[in-house]
Design a protein around this motif. Sequence first.
Motif, PDB file in Angstrom:
ATOM      1  N   MET A   1       0.841  -1.192   0.000  1.00 15.69           N
ATOM      2  CA  MET A   1       0.000   0.000   0.000  1.00 15.69           C
ATOM      3  C   MET A   1       0.878   1.244   0.000  1.00 15.69           C
ATOM      4  O   MET A   1       1.820   1.341   0.779  1.00 15.69           O
ATOM      5  CB  MET A   1      -0.912   0.011   1.225  1.00 15.69           C
ATOM      6  N   ALA A   2       0.578   2.188  -0.884  1.00 13.61           N
ATOM      7  CA  ALA A   2       1.336   3.428  -0.975  1.00 13.61           C
ATOM      8  C   ALA A   2       0.525   4.571  -0.391  1.00 13.61           C
ATOM      9  O   ALA A   2      -0.676   4.697  -0.653  1.00 13.61           O
ATOM     10  CB  ALA A   2       1.679   3.731  -2.433  1.00 13.61           C
ATOM     11  N   ARG A  31      -7.615   1.074 -11.518  1.00 12.09           N
ATOM     12  CA  ARG A  31      -8.491   0.085 -10.878  1.00 12.09           C
ATOM     13  C   ARG A  31      -7.896  -0.420  -9.567  1.00 12.09           C
ATOM     14  O   ARG A  31      -7.883  -1.620  -9.263  1.00 12.09           O
ATOM     15  CB  ARG A  31      -8.792  -1.078 -11.826  1.00 12.09           C
ATOM     16  N   ARG A  32      -7.392   0.534  -8.787  1.00 12.73           N
ATOM     17  CA  ARG A  32      -6.838   0.220  -7.484  1.00 12.73           C
ATOM     18  C   ARG A  32      -7.856   0.542  -6.393  1.00 12.73           C
ATOM     19  O   ARG A  32      -8.597   1.511  -6.500  1.00 12.73           O
ATOM     20  CB  ARG A  32      -5.567   1.047  -7.235  1.00 12.73           C
ATOM     21  N   ARG A  33      -7.864  -0.257  -5.380  1.00  9.77           N
ATOM     22  CA  ARG A  33      -8.700   0.027  -4.215  1.00  9.77           C
ATOM     23  C   ARG A  33      -8.096   1.242  -3.514  1.00  9.77           C
ATOM     24  O   ARG A  33      -6.977   1.190  -3.007  1.00  9.77           O
ATOM     25  CB  ARG A  33      -8.708  -1.185  -3.304  1.00  9.77           C
ATOM     26  N   TYR A 115      -6.480  -1.571   1.145  1.00 15.64           N
ATOM     27  CA  TYR A 115      -6.384  -0.547   0.109  1.00 15.64           C
ATOM     28  C   TYR A 115      -5.028  -0.651  -0.583  1.00 15.64           C
ATOM     29  O   TYR A 115      -4.025  -1.017   0.028  1.00 15.64           O
ATOM     30  CB  TYR A 115      -6.548   0.857   0.699  1.00 15.64           C
ATOM     31  N   ASP A 116      -5.030  -0.308  -1.861  1.00 13.07           N
ATOM     32  CA  ASP A 116      -3.768  -0.247  -2.604  1.00 13.07           C
ATOM     33  C   ASP A 116      -3.101   1.108  -2.460  1.00 13.07           C
ATOM     34  O   ASP A 116      -1.874   1.207  -2.424  1.00 13.07           O
ATOM     35  CB  ASP A 116      -4.023  -0.526  -4.096  1.00 13.07           C
ATOM     36  N   HIS A 117      -3.925   2.170  -2.426  1.00 14.46           N
ATOM     37  CA  HIS A 117      -3.407   3.526  -2.305  1.00 14.46           C
ATOM     38  C   HIS A 117      -4.223   4.298  -1.277  1.00 14.46           C
ATOM     39  O   HIS A 117      -5.460   4.220  -1.262  1.00 14.46           O
ATOM     40  CB  HIS A 117      -3.491   4.276  -3.637  1.00 14.46           C
ATOM     41  N   THR A 228      -0.010   8.655 -13.795  1.00 14.92           N
ATOM     42  CA  THR A 228       0.947   7.637 -14.244  1.00 14.92           C
ATOM     43  C   THR A 228       2.300   7.846 -13.588  1.00 14.92           C
ATOM     44  O   THR A 228       2.946   6.901 -13.117  1.00 14.92           O
ATOM     45  CB  THR A 228       1.079   7.669 -15.778  1.00 14.92           C
ATOM     46  N   LEU A 229       2.730   9.120 -13.538  1.00 14.19           N
ATOM     47  CA  LEU A 229       4.010   9.443 -12.916  1.00 14.19           C
ATOM     48  C   LEU A 229       3.959   9.243 -11.399  1.00 14.19           C
ATOM     49  O   LEU A 229       4.897   8.683 -10.796  1.00 14.19           O
ATOM     50  CB  LEU A 229       4.376  10.885 -13.245  1.00 14.19           C
ATOM     51  N   VAL A 230       2.872   9.662 -10.760  1.00 15.94           N
ATOM     52  CA  VAL A 230       2.722   9.511  -9.319  1.00 15.94           C
ATOM     53  C   VAL A 230       2.773   8.040  -8.923  1.00 15.94           C
ATOM     54  O   VAL A 230       3.482   7.645  -7.982  1.00 15.94           O
ATOM     55  CB  VAL A 230       1.406  10.148  -8.840  1.00 15.94           C
ATOM     56  N   GLU A 231       2.031   7.210  -9.637  1.00 18.99           N
ATOM     57  CA  GLU A 231       1.982   5.792  -9.292  1.00 18.99           C
ATOM     58  C   GLU A 231       3.359   5.145  -9.457  1.00 18.99           C
ATOM     59  O   GLU A 231       3.762   4.315  -8.649  1.00 18.99           O
ATOM     60  CB  GLU A 231       0.940   5.075 -10.161  1.00 18.99           C
ATOM     61  N   ARG A 232       4.076   5.538 -10.500  1.00 17.57           N
ATOM     62  CA  ARG A 232       5.411   5.006 -10.699  1.00 17.57           C
ATOM     63  C   ARG A 232       6.361   5.439  -9.583  1.00 17.57           C
ATOM     64  O   ARG A 232       7.133   4.628  -9.044  1.00 17.57           O
ATOM     65  CB  ARG A 232       5.957   5.451 -12.060  1.00 17.57           C
TER      66      ARG A 232
END
Length: 235
Positions: A1-2, A31-33, A115-117, A228-232
């Motif tokens: 989880m981030a 599609r992340r929780r 949760y994933d994020h 996209t950049l944040v998740e990376r």
Amino acid sequence: MATIAIYSSKGGVGKTTLAVNLAWCAATLSRRRTLLWDLDPQAASSWVLGDDRSGDQARAIFAKQVRASAHARPTAIAGLDLIPADASLRTLDLLFHDIGKRRRLDRLIERIGDYDHVLLDCPPGLTETSEQVIRAADLIVLPVIPSPFAQRAADELIRHLGGKVPVLPVHMMVDRRRRLHADALAAQPDWPVIPMASAIEAMAGHRAPVATFAPRSAAATAFAQLWTLVERRAG
């Protein structure tokens, strides 16, 4: 989880705009929780996401030995939950000082659930709440209006962080026709850019993320690219 904090020491720079739209991207595009935790007593993120209920429970999460997930509420966006804010958070700094637990927020997030994020919409200022956020975050997304004052505040905040947590500055409310904005972008060409756009201003009327009512707008595209950049970076 981030844990991703949308934070600036300045107010009025677009924290809520980023928090709501990045949370939508996390839940819908990836599609992340996803959980958006509104820590700002103005409760703007909560209001945009449809939470109209009044109360004084937001502060109690930190004062009582309860799971924060018990306060999470589903939103109209599939996969996105919200822990709403309310006016009781105005005294959250005093509570953190009184209880003396330097990692209280971090510990609550660790036990938050499946949760994933987790995205944190943070109040402005250099306060005990912001120190709790810094200790809990895996990444800080820092909105910066392209002006000398905002740039100075961002530089001071980055110095204050001292490399404790990665920071992703984002130029907000950008009008490339303005010389001041163009110069700021030229000085920081690697920073992501969110444009000044009528679609963003319309969020308050729609009470929804931009992509839900203007999916083909430049603003919706910019938020998707930023996510996209944040998740990376957070991963």
